[in-house]
Design a protein around this motif. Structure first.
Motif, PDB file in Angstrom:
ATOM      1  N   PRO A  31      -4.841  -0.937  -1.081  1.00  0.00           N
ATOM      2  CA  PRO A  31      -5.276   0.299  -1.738  1.00  0.00           C
ATOM      3  C   PRO A  31      -6.083  -0.031  -2.983  1.00  0.00           C
ATOM      4  N   GLN A 323      -7.424   7.622   0.871  1.00  0.00           N
ATOM      5  CA  GLN A 323      -6.160   8.045   0.285  1.00  0.00           C
ATOM      6  C   GLN A 323      -5.756   9.433   0.804  1.00  0.00           C
ATOM      7  N   VAL A 326      -4.513   9.013   4.440  1.00  0.00           N
ATOM      8  CA  VAL A 326      -3.163   8.438   4.500  1.00  0.00           C
ATOM      9  C   VAL A 326      -2.118   9.499   4.166  1.00  0.00           C
ATOM     10  N   LEU A 352       0.829   3.876   2.536  1.00  0.00           N
ATOM     11  CA  LEU A 352      -0.314   3.112   2.035  1.00  0.00           C
ATOM     12  C   LEU A 352      -0.175   1.627   2.322  1.00  0.00           C
ATOM     13  N   PHE A 356      -3.266   2.115   5.080  1.00  0.00           N
ATOM     14  CA  PHE A 356      -4.531   2.012   4.360  1.00  0.00           C
ATOM     15  C   PHE A 356      -5.544   1.204   5.171  1.00  0.00           C
TER      16      PHE A 356
END
Length: 454
Positions: A31, A323, A326, A352, A356
């Motif tokens: 991330p 983001q 996810v 994540l 990710f």
């Protein structure tokens, strides 16, 4: 539940060697920085010519799925069952039919193996369904009868024969015009344009403004697979040029780790037009004529650019698109299978930490290359396939390992499993099953955004 001490020890031992481990690295397997807690972003790249985004005509999956023929399935024509149900737009019918597809597959998997050998994974024969790939071959090859876009999508959704995959991908991506008479001129014009970019910008790769970008590209390419193909000097240079030119022409994002993996499927598909080997992984690219290799490079650049135009917010600062996806995946899984969601939550495994990379690399690192190519057949045939439909594929992918996930009762083992899923022996049959389940989820949830948005 793992103790704090156990988790800290795990992260200390794993360091950067565990794919997907959480570190402050802005790129493919991790991330990004949180801009609210890590100060200001780095210096922006200098201005570069912008590429105008081309509006796409809205379409729906149901519009073209109703007559899909599966070019790979030699068994029961399950895709046609799904299509017939979709044609009526009756949710209950489609859900029941999708369940039947999955139930039939499950029953076949449970049949006892022969005594003399273990039962292999379910794998469809490469013989086409009646008429499916023949119509596709005819559609894309006849000069004066171009295939309508919706018809081409219908024929491509369930898999594209290798012989026509290169031109079909170019058509589905919008790179080539439907009118076959215009294609040679279009290819010539776009290739000339691309190599003009090379002549104008590539020498700046060692300038202070761009040297960090090029250095990162140069570092990332040897880490990619298949190594036997990508480590050939000629191929490495092609990838460096494609990625560098794309980066400086898109200063809003620049180069981000993960974009490099999106080049590979296009390059492999297009190079297959010019090699004799069945397996592109082992192809000797040095034997491909220079003019053909130039065409492959330019075509790859433009098709990757078309793909990235639709998902560029995945790669802008802090990667907000990823983001958000996810978070949507987490919410969707919590609605579909609360047991699995709670199990991950109970062991403090965050989405994540494994998903990710699924969003950043579009599953190219989770699946063998042959499976990623097959998956992308459908992504290109499906409206918003690389963005919206990918969410449902990721949900189906996670839940396909439900049994193994629930059997893991340790934070470390559970996370390592999710970051290294055993897909090495997957084939077209596994991808078809994954897509059938993703289709079922999409039909159930796509028109009910409250199911996956908080």
């Amino acid at each position: 539940m793992a103790s704090d001490g156990a988790r800290k020890q795990f992260w200390k031992r794993s360091n950067s060697k565990v794919p997907g481990s959480i570190q402050h690295v802005y790129g493919a397997q991790h991330p990004p920085f949180d801009p609210l807690s890590h100060g200001t972003p780095g210096k922006a790249a200098p201005p570069a010519p912008a590429t105008p985004l081309k509006a796409k005509r809205p379409s729906t999956f149901q519009e073209f799925e109703s007559s899909t023929s599966d070019a790979w399935d030699a068994g029961e024509d399950e895709d046609e069952l799904l299509a017939m149900a979709a044609e009526s737009l009756n949710t209950e019918v489609v859900m029941e039919t999708a369940h039947r597809v999955l139930r039939n597959h499950s029953q076949r998997q449970e049949r006892p193996p022969p005594r003399e050998a273990p039962q292999p994974r379910a794998e469809p024969a490469l013989a086409p369904a009646p008429g499916g790939d023949l119509r596709l071959v005819k559609s894309v090859s006849e000069s004066h009868t171009p295939c309508p876009a919706e018809e081409l999508r219908k024929l491509s959704w369930s898999g594209i024969p290798k012989a026509v995959r290169p031109i079909t991908w170019k058509l589905l991506s919008g790179y080539l015009p439907a009118n076959a008479d215009r294609r040679p001129a279009t290819l010539q014009r776009k290739q000339t344009e691309y190599f003009a970019f090379i002549e104008r910008y590539y020498d700046s790769r060692n300038d202070e403004a761009h040297q960090d970008t090029f250095r990162q590209i140069h570092i990332d390419i040897p880490r990619m697979s298949p190594e036997a193909l990508l480590l050939q000097p000629g191929v490495t240079e092609i990838f460096e040029r494609i990625l560098f030119i794309w980066a400086i022409r898109h200063p809003a994002s620049g180069y981000v780790q993960g974009i490099n993996d999106l080049v590979t499927p296009f390059f492999v598909v297009f190079i297959c037009e010019h090699i004799e080997e069945d397996d592109a992984d082992a192809a000797d690219v040095s034997r491909v004529p220079a003019d053909a290799l130039h065409s492959v490079e330019a075509d790859t650049f433009w098709c990757v650019s078309r793909l990235l135009d639709g998902i560029q917010d995945n790669y802008t600062f802090a990667q907000p698109g990823i983001q958000m996806k996810v978070r949507m995946l987490e919410e969707l899984v919590s609605r579909i299978d609360e047991h699995v969601h709670r199990h991950l939550e109970r062991h403090e495994v965050r989405y994540l930490q494994f998903a990710f990379r699924w969003m950043n690399n579009l599953l190219t690192r989770e699946l063998p290359l042959r499976c990623a190519v097959r998956l992308w057949d459908t992504y290109q045939a499906e409206p918003e396939g690389f963005s919206r439909f990918h969410l449902y594929v990721c949900a189906a992918f996670l839940l396909s390992w439900r049994k193994e996930i629930l059997e893991e009762g340790d934070f470390q083992e559970l996370l390592l499993f999710l970051q290294n899923l055993p897909t090495a022996h997957w084939g077209d049959g596994d991808v078809s099953l994954l897509l059938a389940e993703a289709y079922r989820l999409k039909f159930a949830f796509a028109d009910a955004p409250s199911h996956y948005k908080k």
